[in-house]
Design an enzyme around this catalytic site. Structure first.
Site, PDB file in Angstrom:
ATOM      1  N   ASP A   1       0.792  -0.913   0.000  1.00 39.21           N
ATOM      2  CA  ASP A   1      -0.060  -0.163  -0.054  1.00 39.21           C
ATOM      3  C   ASP A   1       0.992   1.216  -0.081  1.00 39.21           C
ATOM      4  OD1 ASP A   1      -2.367   1.693   0.120  1.00 39.21           O
ATOM      5  OD2 ASP A   1      -2.202   1.751   2.408  1.00 39.21           O
TER       6      ASP A   1
ATOM      7  N   GLU B   1      -1.255  -1.488  -4.962  1.00 35.45           N
ATOM      8  CA  GLU B   1      -2.474  -0.677  -5.225  1.00 35.45           C
ATOM      9  C   GLU B   1      -2.087   0.724  -6.282  1.00 35.45           C
ATOM     10  OE1 GLU B   1      -5.646   0.337  -2.459  1.00 35.45           O
ATOM     11  OE2 GLU B   1      -4.590   2.248  -2.705  1.00 35.45           O
TER      12      GLU B   1
ATOM     13  N   ASP C   1      -2.154   0.858   7.590  1.00 36.83           N
ATOM     14  CA  ASP C   1      -1.533   0.669   6.143  1.00 36.83           C
ATOM     15  C   ASP C   1      -1.073  -0.562   5.977  1.00 36.83           C
ATOM     16  OD1 ASP C   1      -1.353   3.851   5.139  1.00 36.83           O
ATOM     17  OD2 ASP C   1      -0.385   3.911   7.177  1.00 36.83           O
TER      18      ASP C   1
END
Length: 174
Positions: free
Chosen positions: A8, A67, A139
């Site tokens: 992430d 992502e 996160d």
């Protein structure tokens, strides 16, 4: 058994999660955050690159899910996020990992069953699927969700020969 790294990305905090995909599902291996502090952007990007490289060296994943950048209201933030993604992607590419990119909606759909899930719903599903007893950092939870999404996608692609067909060619866009 396949070790999968989920990332992430962020210019200040980059979450990571490592899961082991087996015939029975996924198992938790490790997770955490790479914190870059408040230095110059090039210094923070170097920290992301080195941090991801160290995680790869320590855990030995063979594939990574990351992502995709979404268009934020602040263009400067979106550019910095894209650069942090780039640092993580280069670290994975240097190590020879297969790389796949997922939108936030794809990750939420794969983990929580709906693309509109909020962060708390995603975290609860990550905890349930990986049998975690403590909440991971947000996160890190997002990174574990990305790793789970990648595992789910790989499971559906492997029977069709699509995963290995693209392994040496770089990024697999889904």
């Amino acid at each position: 058994m396949t070790l999968i790294l989920g990332i992430d990305p962020g210019s200040r905090i980059t979450g990571y999660g490592v899961v082991r995909q087996t015939a029975r599902g996924c198992e938790y291996v490790a997770s955490g955050c790479i914190r870059t502090g408040s230095g110059e952007l090039h210094e923070r990007l170097q920290i992301v690159f080195r941090g991801v490289s160290e995680i790869i060296a320590q855990h030995g994943p063979v594939t990574m899910g990351i992502e995709r950048v979404f268009m934020a209201r602040n263009a400067d933030s979106a550019l910095k996020l894209g650069q942090a993604r780039g640092a993580a992607i280069v670290a994975a590419a240097e190590a020879g990992l297969e790389i796949a990119e997922y939108s936030a909606t794809q990750v939420k759909q794969a983990v929580a069953g709906t693309g509109g899930a909020n962060k708390e719903q995603v975290m609860m599903m990550v905890m349930h699927l990986l049998k975690l007893t403590q909440k991971p950092q947000i996160d890190a939870s997002d990174a574990l969700a990305i790793a789970l999404c990648h595992a789910h996608t790989r499971s559906s692609l492997v029977p069709h020969g699509l995963s290995t067909a693209r392994r040496r060619g770089g990024r697999l866009r889904l």
